[in-house]
Motif scaffolding. Structure first.
Motif, PDB file in Angstrom:
ATOM      1  N   ALA A   1      63.053  -0.220  39.294  1.00  8.05           N
ATOM      2  CA  ALA A   1      63.954   0.988  38.883  1.00  8.05           C
ATOM      3  C   ALA A   1      64.157   1.209  37.603  1.00  8.05           C
ATOM      4  CB  ALA A   1      65.331   0.521  39.623  1.00  8.05           C
ATOM      5  N   ARG A   2      63.472   0.417  36.768  1.00  7.36           N
ATOM      6  CA  ARG A   2      63.647   0.686  35.297  1.00  7.36           C
ATOM      7  C   ARG A   2      62.385   0.991  34.725  1.00  7.36           C
ATOM      8  NH1 ARG A   2      66.285  -4.608  35.259  1.00  7.36           N
ATOM      9  NH2 ARG A   2      64.370  -5.747  34.887  1.00  7.36           N
ATOM     10  N   MET A   3      61.406   1.309  35.720  1.00  8.11           N
ATOM     11  CA  MET A   3      60.229   1.829  35.397  1.00  8.11           C
ATOM     12  C   MET A   3      59.969   3.261  34.935  1.00  8.11           C
ATOM     13  SD  MET A   3      57.202   0.105  37.809  1.00  8.11           S
ATOM     14  CE  MET A   3      56.003   1.414  37.057  1.00  8.11           C
ATOM     15  N   ILE A   4      59.486   3.797  33.891  1.00 13.59           N
ATOM     16  CA  ILE A   4      59.483   5.026  33.246  1.00 13.59           C
ATOM     17  C   ILE A   4      58.691   5.855  34.237  1.00 13.59           C
ATOM     18  CG2 ILE A   4      58.690   6.352  31.473  1.00 13.59           C
ATOM     19  CD1 ILE A   4      60.746   4.652  30.736  1.00 13.59           C
ATOM     20  N   PRO A   5      59.085   7.106  34.648  1.00 12.09           N
ATOM     21  CA  PRO A   5      58.196   7.941  35.393  1.00 12.09           C
ATOM     22  C   PRO A   5      56.873   8.166  34.846  1.00 12.09           C
ATOM     23  CG  PRO A   5      60.463   8.838  34.953  1.00 12.09           C
ATOM     24  CD  PRO A   5      60.310   7.708  34.024  1.00 12.09           C
ATOM     25  N   TYR A   6      56.005   8.459  35.685  1.00  8.01           N
ATOM     26  CA  TYR A   6      54.421   8.515  35.636  1.00  8.01           C
ATOM     27  C   TYR A   6      54.278   9.605  34.562  1.00  8.01           C
ATOM     28  CZ  TYR A   6      49.416   8.979  35.776  1.00  8.01           C
ATOM     29  OH  TYR A   6      48.191   8.631  35.525  1.00  8.01           O
ATOM     30  N   HIS A   7      54.909  10.817  34.398  1.00  5.45           N
ATOM     31  CA  HIS A   7      54.779  11.672  33.805  1.00  5.45           C
ATOM     32  C   HIS A   7      55.001  11.376  32.310  1.00  5.45           C
ATOM     33  CE1 HIS A   7      58.608  12.825  34.983  1.00  5.45           C
ATOM     34  NE2 HIS A   7      58.664  13.606  33.800  1.00  5.45           N
ATOM     35  N   LEU A   8      55.690  10.428  32.121  1.00  7.63           N
ATOM     36  CA  LEU A   8      56.296  10.090  30.771  1.00  7.63           C
ATOM     37  C   LEU A   8      55.397   8.880  30.303  1.00  7.63           C
ATOM     38  CD1 LEU A   8      60.269  10.422  31.103  1.00  7.63           C
ATOM     39  CD2 LEU A   8      58.433  12.113  30.148  1.00  7.63           C
ATOM     40  N   HIS A   9      54.506   8.430  30.810  1.00  4.94           N
ATOM     41  CA  HIS A   9      53.690   7.241  30.644  1.00  4.94           C
ATOM     42  C   HIS A   9      53.070   7.388  29.143  1.00  4.94           C
ATOM     43  CE1 HIS A   9      53.421   4.555  34.317  1.00  4.94           C
ATOM     44  NE2 HIS A   9      54.617   4.974  33.952  1.00  4.94           N
ATOM     45  N   ILE A  10      52.825   6.669  28.327  1.00  3.52           N
ATOM     46  CA  ILE A  10      51.786   6.631  27.115  1.00  3.52           C
ATOM     47  C   ILE A  10      50.659   6.159  27.518  1.00  3.52           C
ATOM     48  CG2 ILE A  10      51.537   5.817  24.867  1.00  3.52           C
ATOM     49  CD1 ILE A  10      54.808   5.608  24.489  1.00  3.52           C
ATOM     50  N   ASN A  11      49.678   6.896  27.250  1.00  2.00           N
ATOM     51  CA  ASN A  11      48.305   6.376  27.599  1.00  2.00           C
ATOM     52  C   ASN A  11      48.082   4.938  27.011  1.00  2.00           C
ATOM     53  OD1 ASN A  11      45.206   6.257  27.431  1.00  2.00           O
ATOM     54  ND2 ASN A  11      45.286   8.209  28.627  1.00  2.00           N
ATOM     55  N   TYR A  12      47.629   4.029  28.055  1.00  2.00           N
ATOM     56  CA  TYR A  12      47.226   2.897  27.436  1.00  2.00           C
ATOM     57  C   TYR A  12      46.107   2.670  26.359  1.00  2.00           C
ATOM     58  CZ  TYR A  12      45.935  -2.215  27.300  1.00  2.00           C
ATOM     59  OH  TYR A  12      45.585  -3.427  26.955  1.00  2.00           O
ATOM     60  N   GLU A  13      45.215   3.323  27.023  1.00  2.00           N
ATOM     61  CA  GLU A  13      43.618   3.424  26.274  1.00  2.00           C
ATOM     62  C   GLU A  13      43.767   3.852  24.907  1.00  2.00           C
ATOM     63  OE1 GLU A  13      44.091   4.273  29.481  1.00  2.00           O
ATOM     64  OE2 GLU A  13      43.019   2.443  30.478  1.00  2.00           O
ATOM     65  N   LEU A  14      44.699   5.134  24.786  1.00  2.00           N
ATOM     66  CA  LEU A  14      44.745   5.603  23.657  1.00  2.00           C
ATOM     67  C   LEU A  14      45.408   4.772  22.562  1.00  2.00           C
ATOM     68  CD1 LEU A  14      44.902   7.978  21.602  1.00  2.00           C
ATOM     69  CD2 LEU A  14      47.147   8.769  22.755  1.00  2.00           C
ATOM     70  N   LEU A  15      46.485   3.971  23.127  1.00  2.00           N
ATOM     71  CA  LEU A  15      47.146   3.086  22.455  1.00  2.00           C
ATOM     72  C   LEU A  15      46.379   1.816  21.820  1.00  2.00           C
ATOM     73  CD1 LEU A  15      50.046   2.899  21.428  1.00  2.00           C
ATOM     74  CD2 LEU A  15      50.635   1.183  23.621  1.00  2.00           C
ATOM     75  N   GLU A  16      45.504   1.365  22.864  1.00  4.13           N
ATOM     76  CA  GLU A  16      44.749   0.354  22.613  1.00  4.13           C
ATOM     77  C   GLU A  16      43.628   0.594  21.208  1.00  4.13           C
ATOM     78  OE1 GLU A  16      42.592  -3.326  24.886  1.00  4.13           O
ATOM     79  OE2 GLU A  16      41.971  -1.143  25.636  1.00  4.13           O
ATOM     80  N   THR A  17      43.177   1.975  21.627  1.00  6.92           N
ATOM     81  CA  THR A  17      42.125   2.567  20.517  1.00  6.92           C
ATOM     82  C   THR A  17      42.467   2.548  19.252  1.00  6.92           C
ATOM     83  OG1 THR A  17      40.775   3.442  22.305  1.00  6.92           O
ATOM     84  CG2 THR A  17      40.374   4.273  20.123  1.00  6.92           C
TER      85      THR A  17
END
Length: 204
Positions: A154-170
């Motif tokens: 229930a606390r999860m962020i909606p998918y369309h608001l996700h921050i791209n993990y690959e972008l963050l890691e790079t």
């Protein structure tokens, strides 16, 4: 909305800076930005706003500035608030918002060439090895009962608001690499084992 990026905003800012002119669309974009800031300031000054509301308003304010590449303004606001000193005592949804804000601030720092600041913003996230969970983008089900899992979902962020993990890691690894260059010899070996980004060296 604080999380909504307006692709015309940066172009509008540049155009007004160089030409000093703007049309009705530009004026609407300025008004949109001012609305976000005005709402935040209203909450800061409201006698009815509690500590949690002020905290979330500030994080949304910083988030909004970060996604529009205003790193210095966002970073100054964040540091002056000292919000990081008490975030561990906040509720889970506020901590998720804090982590998402730090992620966007790290990306913003990278876009502005502030690689050391980018590493500083993102290091704790990647040190935890639970980046997606801390951003509210994933849930671990191991050893949890159905009620706990339901609460976490229930606390999860909606998918369309996700921050791209690959972008963050790079972003994190490239920023860390730039920091490591002064400590690396021509053979690719680290010359100073006490300095640098240890997490990057583990990846390396």
């Amino acid at each position: 909305s604080y999380y909504r990026y307006n692709k015309e905003f940066d172009h509008m800012s540049t155009t007004q800076t160089t030409t000093g002119t703007g049309n009705n669309t530009n004026n609407e974009l300025v008004a949109s930005r001012n609305d976000v800031i005005d709402y935040a300031v209203y909450i800061y000054n409201s006698p009815h706003a509690d500590a949690r509301t002020n905290c979330r308003a500030l994080l949304m304010h910083v988030y909004y500035l970060a996604i529009h590449s205003h790193f210095q303004e966002a970073n100054n606001l964040f540091l002056m608030s000292h919000i990081q000193d008490n975030i561990d005592s906040a509720d889970i949804s506020t901590r998720i918002l804090f982590n998402r804000t730090m992620a966007q601030l790290g990306i913003c720092a990278f876009k502005n060439g502030q690689y050391e600041a980018s590493v500083s913003c993102l290091h704790d996230l990647f040190l935890s090895k639970q980046v997606k969970e801390l951003l509210g983008q994933s849930v671990k089900h191991y050893g949890s009962d159905s009620e706990t899992i339901a609460n976490e979902q229930a606390r999860m962020i909606p998918y369309h608001l996700h921050i791209n993990y690959e972008l963050l890691e790079t972003t994190f690894l490239i920023s860390a690499m730039f920091q490591e260059i002064p400590f690396t010899n021509e053979n690719g070996e680290f010359t100073n084992k006490k300095s640098g980004v240890r997490l990057y060296r583990k990846y390396y």
